[in-house]
Design an enzyme around this catalytic site. Structure first.
Site, PDB file in Angstrom:
ATOM      1  N   ARG A 129       6.584   6.005   2.333  1.00  0.00           N
ATOM      2  CA  ARG A 129       6.164   7.158   1.518  1.00  0.00           C
ATOM      3  C   ARG A 129       6.985   8.346   2.002  1.00  0.00           C
ATOM      4  NH1 ARG A 129       0.272   9.337  -0.126  1.00  0.00           N
ATOM      5  NH2 ARG A 129       0.690   7.701  -1.639  1.00  0.00           N
ATOM      6  N   HIS A 173       5.838   6.465  -8.208  1.00  0.00           N
ATOM      7  CA  HIS A 173       4.726   5.897  -7.427  1.00  0.00           C
ATOM      8  C   HIS A 173       4.388   4.535  -8.067  1.00  0.00           C
ATOM      9  CE1 HIS A 173       1.506   5.658  -4.740  1.00  0.00           C
ATOM     10  NE2 HIS A 173       0.695   6.601  -5.175  1.00  0.00           N
ATOM     11  N   GLN A 220       1.059   2.549  -7.596  1.00  0.00           N
ATOM     12  CA  GLN A 220      -0.051   3.164  -8.317  1.00  0.00           C
ATOM     13  C   GLN A 220      -0.088   2.679  -9.771  1.00  0.00           C
ATOM     14  OE1 GLN A 220      -2.366   5.564  -6.988  1.00  0.00           O
ATOM     15  NE2 GLN A 220      -3.386   4.945  -8.855  1.00  0.00           N
ATOM     16  N   ASP A 274      -3.555  13.905 -12.906  1.00  0.00           N
ATOM     17  CA  ASP A 274      -3.182  13.941 -11.489  1.00  0.00           C
ATOM     18  C   ASP A 274      -3.194  15.415 -11.075  1.00  0.00           C
ATOM     19  OD1 ASP A 274      -2.162  13.406  -8.949  1.00  0.00           O
ATOM     20  OD2 ASP A 274      -0.118  12.993  -9.630  1.00  0.00           O
ATOM     21  N   CYS A 300      -5.122   8.981 -10.125  1.00  0.00           N
ATOM     22  CA  CYS A 300      -4.640   8.236  -8.953  1.00  0.00           C
ATOM     23  C   CYS A 300      -5.409   8.621  -7.691  1.00  0.00           C
ATOM     24  CB  CYS A 300      -3.147   8.471  -8.767  1.00  0.00           C
ATOM     25  SG  CYS A 300      -2.707  10.216  -8.671  1.00  0.00           S
ATOM     26  N   ARG A 330      -5.435  -0.980  -5.955  1.00  0.00           N
ATOM     27  CA  ARG A 330      -4.228  -0.783  -5.145  1.00  0.00           C
ATOM     28  C   ARG A 330      -4.111  -1.942  -4.160  1.00  0.00           C
ATOM     29  NH1 ARG A 330      -2.176   4.339  -4.326  1.00  0.00           N
ATOM     30  NH2 ARG A 330      -0.596   3.211  -3.146  1.00  0.00           N
TER      31      ARG A 330
HETATM   32  N1   CP Z   1      -3.237   7.533  -4.965  1.00  0.00           N
HETATM   33  C1   CP Z   1      -2.685   7.553  -3.742  1.00  0.00           C
HETATM   34  O1   CP Z   1      -1.532   7.173  -3.535  1.00  0.00           O
HETATM   35  O2   CP Z   1      -3.511   8.010  -2.760  1.00  0.00           O
HETATM   36  P1   CP Z   1      -3.069   8.423  -1.298  1.00  0.00           P
HETATM   37  O3   CP Z   1      -2.165   9.611  -1.418  1.00  0.00           O
HETATM   38  O4   CP Z   1      -4.356   8.751  -0.587  1.00  0.00           O
HETATM   39  O5   CP Z   1      -2.368   7.269  -0.656  1.00  0.00           O
HETATM   40  N1  NVA Z   2       1.516  13.426  -7.636  1.00  0.00           N
HETATM   41  C1  NVA Z   2       0.770  13.283  -6.407  1.00  0.00           C
HETATM   42  C2  NVA Z   2       0.238  11.894  -6.261  1.00  0.00           C
HETATM   43  C3  NVA Z   2      -0.613  11.653  -5.030  1.00  0.00           C
HETATM   44  C4  NVA Z   2      -1.058  10.234  -4.903  1.00  0.00           C
HETATM   45  C5  NVA Z   2       1.645  13.671  -5.240  1.00  0.00           C
HETATM   46  O1  NVA Z   2       2.820  13.290  -5.225  1.00  0.00           O
HETATM   47  O2  NVA Z   2       1.163  14.354  -4.338  1.00  0.00           O
END
Ligand code: CP
Ligand code: NVA
Length: 305
Positions: free
Chosen positions: A102, A129, A132, A224, A264, A292
């Protein structure tokens, strides 16, 4: 699965996505059957941003498959600063059988995949993502059955989550409408790529600025956060711009009566969604979170076995 890495939903064909769903649902129903599927295999989890769901589901998921994980925090690796992406890849490939990342720039996961001989899984970048979107469409399939021809309306910022939903919808033949403020449209390349994929399945990928128009006839309403991780300084300014894009009872009432509400998570209740909606019977946000786990187990299994 032909791909050696999972960097974007576009790495998978329609058939491969559907096959991943079959495996994920089997894993969900028959967990013990896969208890040794990745026995003794190690997965590195590189996090340069916070997480609840991604960390938990990869960590628990690899253990449920007989493997184990190693959490590497931003402070530990400092990708590209303490050590180059190339060198991190060349070290880790000697030690682990898979790497989840990530991070911020999408190029980092592309570079890791180029340099590492072990599978790289994208656990969120600023661009996409994919895990997701896989969990989300798996959830939609569970709730609605056939995906082809369904209409998903994503309301809010044209961000990483929006891109991955467009890619998945395009592959699966589901229409995806993004309803966003002017200036916050999805990335143009993402839009063009999704539109090109959509031609093969009959999906329609569209961007509109009026949320009421976007949600019309929608089977799924998705939203989101308005400011993603890394955009914290813009949060206050965005709150004003995005206010008309809040998913509340009035907006839900403009979609199909049995429309699902999806997010998400984490949700900023009172901003992009009201309590009334996120806690309503139409909301499937915690099913998405659980899925997930199952979707990612199916991805890890296919890439790392
Ligand atoms: N939806 C998602 O990716 O959650 P986190 O940021 O908590 O991993
Ligand atoms: N768009 C958000 C998604 C978090 C799971 C971010 O990137 O922070």
């Amino acid at each position: 699965m032909r791909a050696q890495d999972f960097l974007t939903v576009r790495d998978l064909s329609r058939e491969e996505i559907l096959e991943t769903f079959v495996i994920a649902l089997d894993m969900k129903a028959n967990r013990s059957k896969y208890a040794d599927a990745l026995k003794g295999k190690a997965l590195a989890l590189i996090f340069e941003k916070p997480s609840l769901r991604t960390r938990t589901t990869f960590d628990i998921g690899i253990q449920q498959l007989g493997g184990y994980s190693l959490y590497l925090s931003p402070a530990e690796i400092s990708l590209g600063k303490r050590e180059s992406v190339h060198d991190v890849a060349k070290n880790l490939e000697r030690m682990v059988q898979g790497i989840m990342i990530r991070t911020f720039a999408h190029q980092v996961v592309i570079d890791m995949a180029k340099h590492a001989s072990v599978p790289i899984i994208n656990g969120l970048t600023d661009y996409s993502h994919p895990c997701q979107a896989m969990a989300d469409f798996l959830t939609i399939q569970e709730k609605k059955g056939e995906l082809k021809g369904l209409k998903v309306c994503y309301v809010g910022d044209g961000n990483n989550v929006a891109h991955s939903l467009m890619f998945a919808g395009a592959r699966l033949g589901a229409h995806v409408t993004v309803a966003c403020p002017p200036g916050f449209e999805p990335n143009l390349t993402a839009y063009k790529d999704a539109s090109e994929d959509a031609r093969a399945t009959g999906a329609r990928i569209e961007v509109v600025h009026d949320p009421a128009v976007g949600v019309k006839n929608a089977d799924v309403i998705y939203t989101d956060v308005w400011a993603s991780m890394g955009q914290e300084t813009e949060a206050d300014a965005r709150k004003k711009i995005f206010r008309p894009y809040q998913v509340n009872g009035d907006l839900m009432a403009k979609a199909k009566k049995d429309a699902l509400f999806m997010h998400c998570l984490p949700a900023h209740r009172g901003d992009e969604v009201t309590d009334e909606v996120v806690d309503s019977p139409q909301s499937v946000v915690f099913d998405e979170a659980e899925n997930r786990l199952h979707a990612q187990k199916a991805i890890m299994y296919q890439l790392m076995k």
